[in-house]
Motif scaffolding. Sequence first.
Motif, PDB file in Angstrom:
ATOM      1  N   PRO A   1       0.826  -1.215   0.000  1.00  0.00           N
ATOM      2  CA  PRO A   1       0.000   0.000   0.000  1.00  0.00           C
ATOM      3  C   PRO A   1       0.859   1.264   0.000  1.00  0.00           C
ATOM      4  N   ILE A   2       0.252   2.376  -0.263  1.00  0.00           N
ATOM      5  CA  ILE A   2       0.839   3.725  -0.230  1.00  0.00           C
ATOM      6  C   ILE A   2       1.895   3.952  -1.303  1.00  0.00           C
ATOM      7  N   MET A   3       3.001   3.193  -1.246  1.00  0.00           N
ATOM      8  CA  MET A   3       4.033   3.332  -2.272  1.00  0.00           C
ATOM      9  C   MET A   3       4.545   1.929  -2.553  1.00  0.00           C
ATOM     10  N   ASP A   4       4.326   1.433  -3.776  1.00  0.00           N
ATOM     11  CA  ASP A   4       4.723   0.052  -4.045  1.00  0.00           C
ATOM     12  C   ASP A   4       6.217  -0.052  -4.357  1.00  0.00           C
ATOM     13  N   GLY A   5       6.674  -1.272  -4.537  1.00  0.00           N
ATOM     14  CA  GLY A   5       8.093  -1.530  -4.730  1.00  0.00           C
ATOM     15  C   GLY A   5       8.686  -0.870  -5.964  1.00  0.00           C
ATOM     16  N   MET A   6       7.930  -0.849  -7.060  1.00  0.00           N
ATOM     17  CA  MET A   6       8.441  -0.244  -8.296  1.00  0.00           C
ATOM     18  C   MET A   6       8.666   1.264  -8.107  1.00  0.00           C
ATOM     19  N   GLU A   7       7.702   1.928  -7.503  1.00  0.00           N
ATOM     20  CA  GLU A   7       7.851   3.379  -7.252  1.00  0.00           C
ATOM     21  C   GLU A   7       9.006   3.629  -6.283  1.00  0.00           C
ATOM     22  N   CYS A   8       9.084   2.778  -5.274  1.00  0.00           N
ATOM     23  CA  CYS A   8      10.074   2.965  -4.219  1.00  0.00           C
ATOM     24  C   CYS A   8      11.501   2.829  -4.753  1.00  0.00           C
ATOM     25  N   VAL A   9      11.757   1.791  -5.553  1.00  0.00           N
ATOM     26  CA  VAL A   9      13.129   1.590  -6.047  1.00  0.00           C
ATOM     27  C   VAL A   9      13.532   2.748  -6.971  1.00  0.00           C
ATOM     28  N   LYS A  10      12.569   3.257  -7.739  1.00  0.00           N
ATOM     29  CA  LYS A  10      12.876   4.395  -8.622  1.00  0.00           C
ATOM     30  C   LYS A  10      13.233   5.630  -7.794  1.00  0.00           C
ATOM     31  N   ALA A  11      12.488   5.832  -6.704  1.00  0.00           N
ATOM     32  CA  ALA A  11      12.767   6.975  -5.821  1.00  0.00           C
ATOM     33  C   ALA A  11      14.153   6.840  -5.176  1.00  0.00           C
ATOM     34  N   ILE A  12      14.509   5.622  -4.792  1.00  0.00           N
ATOM     35  CA  ILE A  12      15.828   5.387  -4.179  1.00  0.00           C
ATOM     36  C   ILE A  12      16.943   5.696  -5.177  1.00  0.00           C
ATOM     37  N   ARG A  13      16.773   5.230  -6.414  1.00  0.00           N
ATOM     38  CA  ARG A  13      17.812   5.431  -7.429  1.00  0.00           C
ATOM     39  C   ARG A  13      18.009   6.914  -7.762  1.00  0.00           C
ATOM     40  N   GLU A  14      17.010   7.742  -7.439  1.00  0.00           N
ATOM     41  CA  GLU A  14      17.113   9.174  -7.727  1.00  0.00           C
ATOM     42  C   GLU A  14      17.596   9.995  -6.525  1.00  0.00           C
ATOM     43  N   LEU A  15      17.911   9.346  -5.407  1.00  0.00           N
ATOM     44  CA  LEU A  15      18.377  10.078  -4.228  1.00  0.00           C
ATOM     45  C   LEU A  15      19.685  10.812  -4.529  1.00  0.00           C
TER      46      LEU A  15
END
Length: 122
Positions: free
Chosen positions: A56-70
């Motif tokens: 829920p809220i933020m799935d794995g695909m969105e999350c990994v993309k956000a991490i790679r953009e840190l």
Amino acid sequence: MKRVLIAEDSSVIQNLAKKILEFQNFEITAVKNGEQVMQLLDKEDFDILLLDINMPIMDGMECVKAIRELSDKSKANLPVVAITGNAKNYSETDFKEAGFNDALMKPLNFDKLVEVVKGLTE
């Protein structure tokens, strides 16, 4: 001691993975969704992230993309392993393109889990 962050909304899988990896001398932190992952990464360092795809809220695909953009490069390059029942029929290529280092299918094979985690944290 290597630190593992597990993001998984199933308590059963979370607890099993935790027990298996603690037995292998990993320190485990567990959360329920991608948003919690991002909040924790902001404050703490981990050696690897096990990331469920369907959360829920933020799935794995969105999350990994956000991490790679840190902006913090060491955090952006954190090894991330997808955990998936593959409900959305992603292929290995999809996971690689999203930024995952590896993917584990459910039901989890715990020997494989240990092998992948050790391989990516050595």
